[in-house]
Scaffold this active site. Structure first.
Site, PDB file in Angstrom:
ATOM      1  N   ASP A   1       6.773   3.639  -5.503  1.00  0.00           N
ATOM      2  CA  ASP A   1       5.636   3.373  -4.624  1.00  0.00           C
ATOM      3  C   ASP A   1       4.743   4.610  -4.616  1.00  0.00           C
ATOM      4  O   ASP A   1       5.006   5.581  -5.321  1.00  0.00           O
ATOM      5  CB  ASP A   1       6.083   2.929  -3.226  1.00  0.00           C
TER       6      ASP A   1
ATOM      7  N   LYS B   1       2.026  -2.305  -4.851  1.00  0.00           N
ATOM      8  CA  LYS B   1       1.094  -3.404  -5.154  1.00  0.00           C
ATOM      9  C   LYS B   1       1.560  -4.738  -4.594  1.00  0.00           C
ATOM     10  O   LYS B   1       0.841  -5.723  -4.642  1.00  0.00           O
ATOM     11  CB  LYS B   1       0.902  -3.517  -6.666  1.00  0.00           C
TER      12      LYS B   1
ATOM     13  N   MET C   1       3.944  10.888   9.059  1.00  0.00           N
ATOM     14  CA  MET C   1       3.168   9.645   9.245  1.00  0.00           C
ATOM     15  C   MET C   1       2.450   9.617  10.597  1.00  0.00           C
ATOM     16  O   MET C   1       2.637  10.485  11.430  1.00  0.00           O
ATOM     17  CB  MET C   1       4.070   8.413   9.112  1.00  0.00           C
TER      18      MET C   1
END
Lengths: 249, 249
Positions: free
Chosen positions: A30, A52, A167
């Protein structure tokens, strides 16, 4: 094989992780994996970019698991190459359990986690004798007030550890407010390291008080690692360490 | 060069770390570094084992710093190879500051930290969606009640993170007591991983309540990484993950 790819620099992949990737029939990646290594693969190697897989309302993680199981069941040597370490917010265990429940054995090769290496590459140690006795790594994805949040941010702030956020950069002001309200000083340094381990790596510095007053530092963008605590001051430049005599051993 | 050597397996050294070690004129190591790589060095390479510097009352860390500075000032390519990551309880910043204050530039190559890889190699993820939102890594060297302790163990226990302890295995009962007294459940699983990343790796499992009642698990010895929290149950075997529907993305 579940391989931790480190923070982005292919030189920070482990020796065994690199060997595994180069020996694979299928590499499932990824966007946070160290993608530069893909250029070294034989053209016959199948590269599956799971970034994707469309993020809809129906279980894309299950689709990733299916890719791993299907290829392994077809007799292929499958490497799942992830950014950082596979067990630090990597959903690594979910993929491992899915494979094992399907009868596919999985070997784990740990990686360099961005939570430690990101700060380190910017000259920020997550621990330092005489300053702090440990660090906490928390996903900022669900911040204070979010219904998915399970962290007691006030207790965490009071624990006296370096706080490392991965994050959720948009949650930084809310987290800074919770940490400040729990009694940490407004001058507490904050460092945000962006694109750690990549040529585009750069960092921003601030303080808890500034972030609560003015919002996140201008220019902050994902992916970023944020360090809150005295050690973050190292991001501004070297600090002379004047250790107490009892610590000079 | 300050190189994180990972938890012990030379295959868990990073690609760049390995290159640095093999290109060095002088390699300065201690007992937690991945020592197997030393067998690959040219006999002309000077290996300094700083674990042999006597630990007296006079500043042996300063002696380690002196070794680094002296060799670098003599024009040698010096690699300081440490176990794990150099900035996780590694005194890495102290050595870096000592070198820079002496005019010696230092490059940092992060490593795989035993705090994450130790559990990972025993099948224990430090984070898992739906179970825990982060983890804290703390030195057990100065436990609750120790005059050097700076951690608020009760606050840390209440923060709801996985707790990872490095070092200080003899402090485990006192730490378990503090965590239990702060309100964590007696059944909270505990896993202790010893010699992580080495052929002698093995682990023990227990619970907070058992450790408070009976002391540390029989057979526990240093070096060990201890995990306290729900994820430690993975050390007993695979757990079926029944994620809530909102997390299946």
């Amino acid at each position: 094989m579940l391989v931790g790819g480190g923070p982005g620099d292919p030189g920070l992949l482990t020796v065994r992780g690199r060997q595994a990737v180069l020996a694979a029939d299928v590499v499932v990646v990824d966007r946070l994996a160290p993608l530069a290594i893909l250029a070294e693969l034989d053209p016959s190697v199948e590269v599956v970019d799971v970034a994707k897989i469309p993020r809809g309302r129906y279980t894309p993680q299950a689709q990733i698991n299916d890719v791993l199981v299907d290829r392994a069941k077809a007799g292929k040597n499958v490497v799942r190459l992830k950014g950082g370490d596979p067990f630090v917010f990597g959903r690594g265990m979910e993929e491992l359990v899915a494979c094992e429940e399907a009868g596919v054995e999985v070997e784990v090769i740990p990686g360099v986690t961005s939570a430690v290496a990101g700060p380190g590459l910017a000259g920020v140690p997550v621990t330092q004798r005489g300053m702090v006795q440990g660090f906490a790594v928390v996903s900022g994805h669900a911040g204070p007030g979010d219904h998915r949040n399970t962290v007691d941010w006030a207790a965490l702030a009071q624990s006296n550890l370096t706080l490392v956020l991965l994050m959720g950069v948009e949650k930084l002001p809310a987290i800074a407010r919770a940490v400040l309200d729990a009694g940490r000083e407004a001058q507490t340094p904050v460092a945000c390291i962006m694109d750690a381990g990549l040529p585009s790596q750069r960092h921003l510095t601030s303080t808890l008080g500034e972030i609560v007053r003015d919002g996140a530092p201008a220019g902050l963008s994902a992916p970023a690692v944020t360090v809150i605590g005295d050690v973050a001051a190292f991001a501004r430049g070297r600090i002379h360490l004047d250790l107490p005599a009892e610590l000079t051993h």
